[in-house]
Write an enzyme that holds these catalytic residues in place. Structure first.
Site, mmCIF file in Angstrom:
data_model
loop_
_atom_site.group_PDB
_atom_site.id
_atom_site.type_symbol
_atom_site.label_atom_id
_atom_site.label_comp_id
_atom_site.label_asym_id
_atom_site.label_seq_id
_atom_site.Cartn_x
_atom_site.Cartn_y
_atom_site.Cartn_z
ATOM 1 N NE ARG A 254 -4.175 -1.662 0.090
ATOM 2 C CZ ARG A 254 -4.223 -2.780 -0.619
ATOM 3 N NH1 ARG A 254 -3.184 -3.121 -1.377
ATOM 4 N NH2 ARG A 254 -5.280 -3.565 -0.571
ATOM 5 C CD GLU A 282 -3.058 2.647 -5.354
ATOM 6 O OE1 GLU A 282 -4.003 2.118 -5.982
ATOM 7 O OE2 GLU A 282 -2.307 2.006 -4.618
ATOM 8 C CG HIS A 301 -3.323 -1.412 -7.012
ATOM 9 N ND1 HIS A 301 -3.700 -0.708 -5.902
ATOM 10 C CD2 HIS A 301 -3.196 -2.690 -6.600
ATOM 11 C CE1 HIS A 301 -3.805 -1.529 -4.863
ATOM 12 N NE2 HIS A 301 -3.499 -2.739 -5.273
#
Length: 343
Positions: A254, A282, A301
């Protein structure tokens, strides 16, 4: 008097609780057919709002929820509408977003496909360790610009993967899978995890070290720590500044586990390199300097399950449902007492 064996359960009633897009992506026609063979499956579309009259009618008779990305929280109000609910099988990794304290207090059994999702993340990590060790991305960019043959006999001795030192931050499901994938390669592997003792480290084939030593010695440091209240900015400026010149920081966990300002300063100064599949936020703002930094590879991601890898998630979930309906219990249960250590 000894209780009789549990034995198979009566055929349960199940429903999908996730976004319709997630249901379409993860549970293809073959998976839905297999699921319908194990349970009486409520008609589609999947439930992504558990407050509607349709959702409440489905919840009233459901024994099992098959959850996925976009599942709303299963709070006390939802559970009151689902008096028969006994199990949740999640077709993705973390259950933190939807399995609430009310679920644990009800005694609902929970399973997750986190073990299946760990596979592609670990594969991505291994690929990036090998690619950055050979400086493939930088060399390809330089080759495209020069369009000439380099003098390979002048390659710096810092390039290559022979006896490279890899530091793994946290022996999570993914961290352990990365360690497993590193075994055939010629690496020295360090691990920092406060919950792993010397005996377990020996079984894993790694050297157990403190965080300062991990970052100081690692040619590559790969972050696999879940984002918890105690791990925000765990990788802070002191650790980042201690990394050896041209070391690589890989983060597939993360974004907020890493102090992004400190990392940005380090890569802009050209001291270290980074592979970031996650950032905070993000995506990054369009004007963030990391977008323009040649020392950084940013990916959106994508390390987790995508495309044909979704089938692995579905297959694990179906296996868990088959075990549960036969009375065997889950192979991949999520325990409430372990949530403090899980993503």
């Amino acid at each position: 008097m000894t209780a009789p064996p549990a034995g198979p359960r009566p055929r349960p009633r199940a429903a999908l609780a996730m976004s319709p897009d997630a249901a379409s992506a993860v549970l293809g026609p073959e998976s839905l057919t297999a699921l319908s063979g194990l349970c009486d499956l409520a008609p589609l579309p999947a439930l992504d709002d558990l407050t509607t009259p349709r959702a409440r009618a489905v919840l009233a008779g459901v024994d099992l929820l098959v959850t996925g990305w976009g599942c709303p929280p299963l709070d006390a109000d939802v559970l009151r509408a689902a008096p028969r609910l006994r199990a949740v099988v999640h077709t993705a990794g973390s259950v933190r977003g939807h399995v609430t304290d009310a679920c644990w207090e009800r005694g609902i059994e929970v399973s997750s496909a986190a073990a299946a999702n760990a596979v592609p993340v670990a594969e991505y990590t291994l690929a990036m360790i090998l690619l950055t060790g050979k400086r493939v991305l930088e060399t390809a960019r330089e080759h495209r610009a020069s369009r000439t043959a380099p003098d390979w006999l002048r390659t710096p001795r810092t390039v290559g993967n022979h006896h490279r030192t890899v530091g793994i931050l946290s022996a999570s499901l993914i961290g352990r899978r990365v360690i497993e994938l590193l075994r055939p390669h010629d690496f020295e592997v360090l691990l920092h995890d406060p919950y792993v003792d010397a005996g377990e480290a020996a079984e894993l084939g790694v050297e157990l070290v403190g965080p300062a030593e991990l970052f100081r010695r690692g040619d590559t440091v790969s972050v696999h720590t879940p984002l918890l209240p105690g791990t925000r900015h765990l990788v802070g400026r002191d650790l980042i500044d201690s990394m050896r010149p041209d070391a690589v920081l890989i983060n597939t966990a993360r974004g907020a586990v890493v102090d992004q300002d400190a990392l940005t300063d380090a890569v802009l100064a050209g001291r270290i390199r980074a592979v970031l599949d996650v950032t905070d936020p993000e995506p990054l703002p369009p004007d963030h300097p990391l977008w323009r930094c040649d020392n950084v590879l940013l990916t959106p991601h994508l390390a987790g399950s995508q495309g044909n890898e979704w089938r692995r998630l579905a297959d694990l979930a179906l296996s868990e449902i088959a075990r549960w309906t036969s009375g065997e219990g889950f192979r991949h249960p999520v325990r409430r007492e372990r949530l403090a250590f899980l993503a």
